[in-house]
Design an enzyme around this catalytic site. Sequence first.
Site, PDB file in Angstrom:
ATOM      1  N   GLU A 282       0.833  -1.213   0.000  1.00  0.00           N
ATOM      2  CA  GLU A 282       0.000   0.000   0.000  1.00  0.00           C
ATOM      3  C   GLU A 282       0.863   1.258   0.000  1.00  0.00           C
ATOM      4  OE1 GLU A 282      -2.900  -0.456  -0.835  1.00  0.00           O
ATOM      5  OE2 GLU A 282      -3.073  -2.583  -0.324  1.00  0.00           O
ATOM      6  N   ILE A 414     -14.155 -12.229 -14.173  1.00  0.00           N
ATOM      7  CA  ILE A 414     -14.313 -11.797 -15.567  1.00  0.00           C
ATOM      8  C   ILE A 414     -15.772 -11.578 -15.951  1.00  0.00           C
ATOM      9  CG2 ILE A 414     -12.148 -12.914 -16.232  1.00  0.00           C
ATOM     10  CD1 ILE A 414     -13.850 -14.938 -17.852  1.00  0.00           C
ATOM     11  N   PHE A 415     -16.724 -12.177 -15.217  1.00  0.00           N
ATOM     12  CA  PHE A 415     -18.126 -11.978 -15.598  1.00  0.00           C
ATOM     13  C   PHE A 415     -18.824 -10.958 -14.712  1.00  0.00           C
ATOM     14  CE2 PHE A 415     -17.329 -16.307 -17.342  1.00  0.00           C
ATOM     15  CZ  PHE A 415     -17.402 -15.928 -18.668  1.00  0.00           C
ATOM     16  N   ALA A 416     -18.331 -10.753 -13.507  1.00  0.00           N
ATOM     17  CA  ALA A 416     -19.001  -9.791 -12.617  1.00  0.00           C
ATOM     18  C   ALA A 416     -18.046  -8.741 -12.059  1.00  0.00           C
ATOM     19  CB  ALA A 416     -19.669 -10.534 -11.463  1.00  0.00           C
ATOM     20  N   TYR A 419     -12.276  -7.641 -14.391  1.00  0.00           N
ATOM     21  CA  TYR A 419     -11.161  -8.315 -15.052  1.00  0.00           C
ATOM     22  C   TYR A 419     -11.485  -8.914 -16.417  1.00  0.00           C
ATOM     23  CZ  TYR A 419      -7.962  -7.700 -11.164  1.00  0.00           C
ATOM     24  OH  TYR A 419      -7.128  -7.152 -10.222  1.00  0.00           O
TER      25      TYR A 419
HETATM   26 ZN    ZN Z   1      -2.551  -2.955  -5.023  1.00  0.00          ZN
END
Ligand code: ZN
Length: 498
Positions: A282, A414-416, A419
């Site tokens: 982070e 990939i569907f929701a 990505y």
């Molecule tokens: Zn990150």
Amino acid sequence: MAVAAASAREAGEKNATASEGPWRITLDAPSLVPFLEHSRRRDLREKVYRAYITRASGGPSDNTPLIDDILSLRHEQAELLGFQSYAEASLAAKMAPSVAEAERLLKELRSASYQAAETDLDDVRDFAASQHADEAGDLAHWDVAFWAERLREQRYAFNDEDLRPYFPLPKVLDGLFALATKLFGVRIEAADGEVPVWHDDVRFFHVLDEDGRRIAAFYLDPYSRPAEKRGGAWMDECMGRARIGDGSVRLPVAYVICNQAPPVGGRPSLMNFTELRTVFHEFGHALQHMLTRVDYSLAAGIRGIEWDAVELASQFMENWCYHRETLVSLSSHVDSGKPLPGELFDKIVRARNYRAGSQMLRQVYFSLIDLELHHRYRPGHGETVFDVQRRVAEHATVMKPLREDRFLCSFAHIFAGGYAAGYYSYKWAEVLSADAFSAFEEAGLDHDEALAATGRRYRDTILALGGSRPPMQIFTDFRGREPSTQALLRQSGLAAAG
Ligand SMILES: [Zn+2]
């Protein structure tokens, strides 16, 4: 077992306890994964595994028709925008220059990891046989995680929790800030009390350049507070850098939020290795937000950085957790004050690459399916999505998926999620971050002057330019060439010898 007992109580078993049960295993990862890794009941592992790979593939919640609907609509959308496929449209806004280039990278990683993944599986099988397991002769999908965990315990014999006493938060922050000074020439100064904060544990810091001028600031909210704070860790913008109305520059301010163990009994927060890596990760994002020199707010810091390039700065910082001198400089045993012993450091490094081939191959497999579905597949033209999955699995998995495997029905990334035609980004960004780190290795990790020179170049390119220029140009300016997979393969212990 505590998770499984809590789940059973939710289901009405009021007296369920972690040690006595009854337990309820669900198909969510925090329940499922430990079960597959630790349950000695092979029959139950099989049952859970089969349920897992067929989620959302039958009855009223069958996602199969939705997959084709989604893919058709995405294809239509891409054509309206003048692209041949959804993958082409997706990559137009990413760093990867073309689908062919993304696939070329994946194929390189596939070739480099396949044999290692085969060896990983042989090792697990041999180990199961050495323990006289009945299933050694016909190891199944639901046996691999279990035996891989037993083998890990035997080989490394250390636990992430054993490391906590060595990493008190104040010591870790000192080391992290000293690293930022050494590499990027910036100084970080505590400024607690200068600004209002939302909780007593929240800290505030200024970032100063080499001439002592303030260039940025950040809040750090390190500890878990389950009642009011969501889980995970993230960096976010409080303010972005921008030239404002009167011509002056507004300085960037970041939030760095973690969820590590809070201080207990008068001792500081003690960090395990995962928490340590998370802070570095982070802080890497925050550095890119704070050290930007772009004055246009929409292209400053992490704004406008391509999806497949934005994890470069964060993963880059994680690499330092595996550098002996850096890690030792972050450690000081909470009771004895002693630094991390060398043998523990060696175990951390060795454990990093445990089953690296299998892990890489798995992500390559998912990435290739994703690109295939979003680039070449057309619903209703012969092949089904499951045929595509099996075709890709033929050369991208060692243990072939079961006939009834329907993991695509729950492939939410990939569907929701975000990505779609972008799953490869995980690997793409890892290639970039490993390759960027290798510039420091080439300069000499223990050679302060050379490190500082490389660090300033990294600061002036990758950290300073944000979304103002194409990331391939920025990377090339830093590295002197386009990215190569060699550093990642070497780091993962997968590079060919010689
Ligand atoms: Zn990150």
